[in-house]
Design an enzyme around this catalytic site. Sequence first.
Site, PDB file in Angstrom:
ATOM      1  N   GLU A 127       0.810  -1.238   0.000  1.00  0.00           N
ATOM      2  CA  GLU A 127       0.000   0.000   0.000  1.00  0.00           C
ATOM      3  C   GLU A 127       0.833   1.273   0.000  1.00  0.00           C
ATOM      4  OE1 GLU A 127      -2.802  -0.518   3.211  1.00  0.00           O
ATOM      5  OE2 GLU A 127      -3.586  -2.377   2.381  1.00  0.00           O
ATOM      6  N   ASN A 169       2.161  -5.240  -3.137  1.00  0.00           N
ATOM      7  CA  ASN A 169       0.749  -5.534  -2.840  1.00  0.00           C
ATOM      8  C   ASN A 169      -0.024  -4.241  -2.597  1.00  0.00           C
ATOM      9  OD1 ASN A 169      -1.209  -7.703  -2.147  1.00  0.00           O
ATOM     10  ND2 ASN A 169      -1.168  -6.807  -0.088  1.00  0.00           N
ATOM     11  N   HIS A 206     -10.453  -6.306  -2.483  1.00  0.00           N
ATOM     12  CA  HIS A 206     -11.535  -6.102  -1.497  1.00  0.00           C
ATOM     13  C   HIS A 206     -12.690  -5.412  -2.220  1.00  0.00           C
ATOM     14  CE1 HIS A 206      -9.218  -7.253   2.018  1.00  0.00           C
ATOM     15  NE2 HIS A 206      -8.225  -6.481   1.621  1.00  0.00           N
ATOM     16  N   GLU A 235      -6.146 -10.701  -1.205  1.00  0.00           N
ATOM     17  CA  GLU A 235      -6.988 -10.448  -0.024  1.00  0.00           C
ATOM     18  C   GLU A 235      -8.462 -10.417  -0.411  1.00  0.00           C
ATOM     19  OE1 GLU A 235      -5.653  -6.984   2.163  1.00  0.00           O
ATOM     20  OE2 GLU A 235      -3.546  -7.465   1.830  1.00  0.00           O
ATOM     21  N   ASP A 237     -12.224 -10.423  -0.847  1.00  0.00           N
ATOM     22  CA  ASP A 237     -13.537 -10.562  -0.237  1.00  0.00           C
ATOM     23  C   ASP A 237     -14.522  -9.728  -1.046  1.00  0.00           C
ATOM     24  OD1 ASP A 237     -12.775  -8.041   0.804  1.00  0.00           O
ATOM     25  OD2 ASP A 237     -12.574  -8.784   2.854  1.00  0.00           O
TER      26      ASP A 237
END
Length: 305
Positions: A127, A169, A206, A235, A237
């Site tokens: 990030e 990432n 996400h 990650e 979801d």
Amino acid sequence: SPSLAEAAQRTGRYFGTAVTAGKLADPVYAGILDREFDVVTPENEMKLDATQPQQGRFVFTAADRIVDHALQRGKRVRGHTLLWHSGQPGWLNNLGGTALRAAMLDHVTQVVAHYRGRVHSWDVVNEAFADGTTGRRRDSNFQRTGDDWIEAAFRAARAADPGATLCYNDYNVENRAHAKTQAVLRMVRDFRARGVPIDCVGVQSHFAGGNPVPADFEATLRDFAALGVDVQLTELDVEGAGATQAQGFRRVAQACLAVPRCTGITVWGIRDTDSWRASGTPLLFDGAGDPKPAYHAVLHALHCG
Ligand code: G3I
């Protein structure tokens, strides 16, 4: 029927999950983990505040529990994350300039060396780009040591474990038109051109109602892969429920399957009750540990494309 991992393996990919050490003793949690997933990511246990709470004192107890659990069962481990603006221990905030740069690189070296041969892929930097339309780096203590902090981190990680896959990432890099996506593409292209050792881009993935799976998601994955790096969905979801949520998960799985260098998918937790999203239901298993429509949609996509 096969597990997510078995179905993914038949396509040459893995299917992973974030894991937290404190839940390994929960038989429902461990049962699903052991049956369904072949890659694990420690959700918090490898972050800076966990692994180096005081300068020079490294603590690997919780992370080692996850790594041991995984390796004993033939699973691989994604290391998350070596350097992040968030989740830093207090002592780091008192450093700056060359002292901070040295401490930063020492952290990378020590943690990667501890897990040499045991961690398959590392999120070396997490990030580091700003949200919004500027395409600039995010301000952070690491960034203030100089623009070259990211490449210095990748070189230190490569030296400490030449066999590990090294990833950058980030989130909000799923939409091709987004300035942040374009900025990360530029960085990776530049790193590849100059021989900076980057092997992979982690696309966090996400998704939620206001942030749905973009129409150009597959194209974005192709753009990253075209730079000569693997793409890992790190990650995943999808907030929501029922058929709508299942469709989101299906589209993500299909996008990865369509891109040869999309090498695997990790969901960010096992049951809805394990998610970082307070009171959300963004995962593949409900609170009782039963598979949701989204689970069957992913499994079907892995089978049939
Ligand atoms: O375990 C401690 C507990 O002992 C303490 O009393 C309590 C008080 O705050 O905190 C507990 O730790 C929390 C930890 O989750 C475990 O639940 C932290 O406060 C909390 O900040 C931490 O949140 C994590 C978050 O990253 C920040 O590190 C989430 O679990 C984790 O899912 C989330 O993951 C991030 C990825 O690393 C990067 N990408 C975005 C993703 C979602 O935010």
